[in-house]
Motif scaffolding. Structure first.
Motif, short mmCIF file in Angstrom:
data_model
loop_
_atom_site.label_atom_id
_atom_site.label_comp_id
_atom_site.label_asym_id
_atom_site.label_seq_id
_atom_site.Cartn_x
_atom_site.Cartn_y
_atom_site.Cartn_z
N ASP A 1 0.83 -1.20 0.00
CA ASP A 1 0.00 0.00 0.00
C ASP A 1 0.87 1.25 0.00
O ASP A 1 2.02 1.24 0.44
CB ASP A 1 -0.87 0.03 1.26
N THR A 2 0.29 2.35 -0.45
CA THR A 2 0.96 3.64 -0.40
C THR A 2 1.38 3.92 1.03
O THR A 2 0.60 3.73 1.96
CB THR A 2 0.03 4.76 -0.91
N GLY A 3 2.63 4.33 1.20
CA GLY A 3 3.17 4.61 2.53
C GLY A 3 3.97 3.48 3.11
O GLY A 3 4.72 3.67 4.06
N ASP A 4 3.84 2.27 2.55
CA ASP A 4 4.62 1.12 3.03
C ASP A 4 6.07 1.24 2.59
O ASP A 4 6.37 1.76 1.52
CB ASP A 4 4.08 -0.19 2.44
N THR A 5 6.96 0.73 3.42
CA THR A 5 8.35 0.52 3.03
C THR A 5 8.62 -0.96 3.20
O THR A 5 8.50 -1.50 4.30
CB THR A 5 9.32 1.35 3.90
N VAL A 6 8.95 -1.61 2.09
CA VAL A 6 9.19 -3.05 2.08
C VAL A 6 10.69 -3.29 2.16
O VAL A 6 11.45 -2.82 1.31
CB VAL A 6 8.61 -3.69 0.80
N THR A 7 11.12 -3.99 3.17
CA THR A 7 12.53 -4.29 3.38
C THR A 7 12.99 -5.39 2.45
O THR A 7 12.34 -6.41 2.32
CB THR A 7 12.77 -4.70 4.84
N LEU A 8 14.15 -5.17 1.82
CA LEU A 8 14.76 -6.17 0.95
C LEU A 8 15.91 -6.89 1.63
O LEU A 8 16.28 -7.99 1.24
CB LEU A 8 15.26 -5.53 -0.34
N GLY A 9 16.51 -6.27 2.64
CA GLY A 9 17.60 -6.91 3.36
C GLY A 9 18.73 -5.96 3.69
O GLY A 9 18.51 -4.77 3.91
N ARG A 10 19.97 -6.52 3.68
CA ARG A 10 21.15 -5.75 4.07
C ARG A 10 22.31 -6.02 3.12
O ARG A 10 22.44 -7.12 2.58
CB ARG A 10 21.58 -6.13 5.48
#
Length: 110
Positions: free
Chosen positions: A72-81
């Motif tokens: 959704d708009t406003g989400d930040t999806v983590t991909l890792g490090r």
């Protein structure tokens, strides 16, 4: 997950990476550690390097398509490090294209 040969991971900086969803687009996000090595002199340069490393390991198109479809708009999806040295050496990566569970977690963080 990738580990390079040689050297100590303790002499690298670890950057968190993700994708932030706005109403208009998807923004690649690099979380910079507060105690970053002074050898990083150009913030734009290391952010480009981090982004290059991520898209060399993950399929950019399918990752972004999945995020756009489910987050959704406003989400930040983590991909890792990504752990890097100021000379550009990749010490370690821990990256994962988000599945349904990761996207559900992102929605609860927004």
């Amino acid at each position: 997950m990738t580990d390079s040969d040689g050297g100590d991971a303790d002499d690298a900086d670890t950057f968190g990476v993700g994708v932030h969803v706005t109403e208009a687009d998807l923004q690649f996000v690099v979380h910079v550690p507060s105690d970053i090595d002074s050898g990083w002199t150009d913030p734009e340069e290391f952010q480009r390097l981090v982004e290059r490393v991520v898209w060399e390991e993950l399929d950019r198109e399918s990752t972004l398509r999945g995020i756009a479809r489910r987050a959704d708009t406003g989400d930040t999806v983590t991909l890792g490090r990504v752990a890097l040295r100021p000379d550009g050496t990749v010490v370690r990566t821990h990256l994962e294209a988000p599945g349904r569970d990761a996207l559900d977690d992102a929605q609860t963080e927004s």
